[in-house]
Design a protein around this motif. Structure first.
Motif, PDB file in Angstrom:
ATOM      1  N   ASP A 246      -2.266  -3.417 -14.716  1.00 33.15           N
ATOM      2  CA  ASP A 246      -3.469  -4.071 -13.482  1.00 33.15           C
ATOM      3  C   ASP A 246      -3.188  -3.868 -12.249  1.00 33.15           C
ATOM      4  O   ASP A 246      -3.807  -4.332 -11.258  1.00 33.15           O
ATOM      5  N   ARG A 247      -2.061  -4.406 -11.702  1.00 33.90           N
ATOM      6  CA  ARG A 247      -1.218  -4.046 -10.455  1.00 33.90           C
ATOM      7  C   ARG A 247      -1.773  -3.534  -9.608  1.00 33.90           C
ATOM      8  O   ARG A 247      -1.623  -3.470  -8.390  1.00 33.90           O
ATOM      9  N   VAL A 248      -2.243  -2.680 -10.233  1.00 36.49           N
ATOM     10  CA  VAL A 248      -2.450  -0.846  -9.177  1.00 36.49           C
ATOM     11  C   VAL A 248      -3.465  -1.120  -9.301  1.00 36.49           C
ATOM     12  O   VAL A 248      -4.758  -0.768 -10.473  1.00 36.49           O
ATOM     13  N   LYS A 249      -3.962  -0.622  -8.108  1.00 33.24           N
ATOM     14  CA  LYS A 249      -5.444  -0.384  -7.683  1.00 33.24           C
ATOM     15  C   LYS A 249      -5.288   0.540  -7.002  1.00 33.24           C
ATOM     16  O   LYS A 249      -4.655   1.587  -6.316  1.00 33.24           O
TER      17      LYS A 249
ATOM     18  N   GLU B  22       2.742  -9.218  -6.541  1.00 34.03           N
ATOM     19  CA  GLU B  22       2.129  -7.694  -5.225  1.00 34.03           C
ATOM     20  C   GLU B  22       1.549  -7.605  -6.039  1.00 34.03           C
ATOM     21  O   GLU B  22       2.098  -6.440  -7.218  1.00 34.03           O
ATOM     22  N   ASN B  23       0.340  -6.754  -5.496  1.00 31.36           N
ATOM     23  CA  ASN B  23      -0.812  -5.732  -5.894  1.00 31.36           C
ATOM     24  C   ASN B  23       0.053  -4.231  -5.341  1.00 31.36           C
ATOM     25  O   ASN B  23       0.731  -4.979  -4.619  1.00 31.36           O
ATOM     26  N   ILE B  24      -0.221  -3.037  -5.952  1.00 29.05           N
ATOM     27  CA  ILE B  24      -0.098  -1.885  -5.156  1.00 29.05           C
ATOM     28  C   ILE B  24      -1.718  -1.219  -5.009  1.00 29.05           C
ATOM     29  O   ILE B  24      -2.039  -1.348  -6.004  1.00 29.05           O
ATOM     30  N   GLU B  25      -1.559  -1.164  -4.503  1.00 35.79           N
ATOM     31  CA  GLU B  25      -2.735  -0.419  -3.579  1.00 35.79           C
ATOM     32  C   GLU B  25      -2.231   1.375  -2.765  1.00 35.79           C
ATOM     33  O   GLU B  25      -1.288   1.526  -1.832  1.00 35.79           O
TER      34      GLU B  25
ATOM     35  N   ARG C 279       0.952  -1.338   0.146  1.00 38.89           N
ATOM     36  CA  ARG C 279       0.270  -0.015   0.160  1.00 38.89           C
ATOM     37  C   ARG C 279       0.738   1.155   0.092  1.00 38.89           C
ATOM     38  O   ARG C 279       1.686   1.059   0.494  1.00 38.89           O
TER      39      ARG C 279
ATOM     40  N   LYS D 131       1.164   3.636 -13.080  1.00 42.38           N
ATOM     41  CA  LYS D 131      -0.072   2.727 -13.384  1.00 42.38           C
ATOM     42  C   LYS D 131       0.667   2.869 -15.444  1.00 42.38           C
ATOM     43  O   LYS D 131       0.217   0.913 -15.486  1.00 42.38           O
TER      44      LYS D 131
ATOM     45  N   TYR E  27       2.987  -0.928 -13.352  1.00 40.63           N
ATOM     46  CA  TYR E  27       2.556  -1.802 -13.731  1.00 40.63           C
ATOM     47  C   TYR E  27       1.129  -2.497 -13.834  1.00 40.63           C
ATOM     48  O   TYR E  27       0.386  -3.115 -13.322  1.00 40.63           O
TER      49      TYR E  27
END
Lengths: 92, 255
Positions: free
Chosen positions: A67-70, A37-40, A2, A62, A65
């Motif tokens: 689609d890994r960025v939310k 890992e995703n990024i929030e 995050r 964006k 990364y």
């Protein structure tokens, strides 16, 4: 992972500050990211976000990364308006 | 008789939103020496001021565009138009971006103390941030004289002014869009299209964002550059010619 944008400041409006934040995030935050890992992105606690800062930080984040960025939901009207305009720019 | 002539001159300047001496002389049919004497008296009495020199001198009524504004706002406007250092105030002038950012931080606290307009505070700050940072983004190494931004917020008149003496919109956009030839077109493009003078960098959404905030929240904006003015009033956007020439840019927001 995050990323809390409030850690970069309360009023995020200038391009140089956004560019500097992106460099710093790559060196000290994103370097710890593993390959799945995703990024929030957390906008809470922020007073003002404008397209200039966002364009130097969120746009390359964006792009790199994808689609890994939310982007976490935010009630802040400047965040909403900024995300709207940079998304429009991305589509154009 | 003297007073009548002075009044006629002041009215003529007001009606024409600024003019050179030639049309006044023609209008009155008086000898130029007498007209210049009246003009000088009007300047001394602070009824009018002049911009430029020699045959390019333009006389303006001091109250043009600034009716009801505070003296700090008027000073910012007059500095932007004339470049006269007498109008500069270190209390409001931001010579660097860091000073502007610090004043923006302080303004947030001032807004939170004085206003109960909720989200509008943050949107206003975002719009101010975009306009002010644009001055520094687009004029580095290209200021006309004094580098920096005049930034005044008046809580009495609910007015904000951001003024610079930079390249102006037309000169800035010409690099990316050489086909733009006049101030009105330049100011229209700057506020409505995704384009930036810092070509080939991909940017140019800041003033569109400002326009959206102003329109969505029923605020008023006057944006001057060169001999053009964009106005957003009651959500209506239009670009007009301005007889008062602003060499850089001036933005006036009413909240």
């Amino acid at each position: 992972m995050r990323i809390e944008l409030k850690k970069f400041g309360n009023i995020l409006t200038s391009r140089p500050a956004g560019k500097d934040a992106w460099s710093s995030a790559q060196a000290y935050i994103l370097s710890d990211l593993n390959s799945v890992e995703n990024i929030e992105v957390d906008f809470s606690g922020l007073a003002v976000l404008s397209p200039s800062w966002a364009d130097e930080f969120l746009t390359p984040l964006k792009s790199k990364y994808t689609d890994r960025v939310k982007f976490l939901p935010s009630d802040n009207p400047t965040v909403k308006a900024t995300l709207e305009i940079i998304e429009k720019q991305r589509q154009e | 008789m003297k007073t009548d002539t002075s009044e006629r001159i002041a009215k003529y300047i007001s009606d024409h939103h600024g003019t050179s001496a030639g049309p006044i002389i023609t209008f009155l049919g008086h000898h130029p020496t007498g007209v210049f004497r009246h003009l000088h008296c009007l300047i001394v009495k602070q009824v009018i001021y002049k911009s430029g020199s020699g045959p390019k001198t333009i006389y303006f009524l001091k109250s043009n565009n600034m009716e009801g504004s505070s003296s700090n706002i008027k000073n910012a406007w007059q500095w932007a138009v004339t470049g006269e250092k007498v109008f500069l105030s270190t209390d409001y002038f931001c010579p660097t971006r860091d000073v502007f950012q610090a004043r923006l931080d302080r303004l947030l606290k001032d807004f939170e103390k004085r206003l109960t307009i909720g989200n509008l505070t943050y949107l206003l700050l975002a719009a101010i941030g975009e306009i002010g940072n644009n001055s520094f983004d687009h004029n580095m190494g290209g200021w006309r004289d004094v580098p920096g931004l005049y930034f005044v917020t008046d809580f009495q008149t609910k007015e904000i002014i951001l003024a610079d003496r930079g390249r102006g919109i037309l000169e800035t956009l010409r690099r990316a869009r050489p086909e733009i030839r006049d101030d009105q077109k330049a100011i229209d493009v700057a506020l409505t299209e995704m384009v930036s003078g810092r070509f080939p960098e991909q940017r140019g959404n800041g003033l569109k964002y400002v326009k959206k905030i102003i329109e969505d929240n029923n605020l008023n904006l006057k944006f001057f550059s060169g001999q053009a003015m964009a106005e957003i009033k009651q959500k209506k956007f239009e670009v007009l010619s301005s007889k008062i020439s602003v060499p850089g840019t001036v933005a006036i927001i009413n909240f």
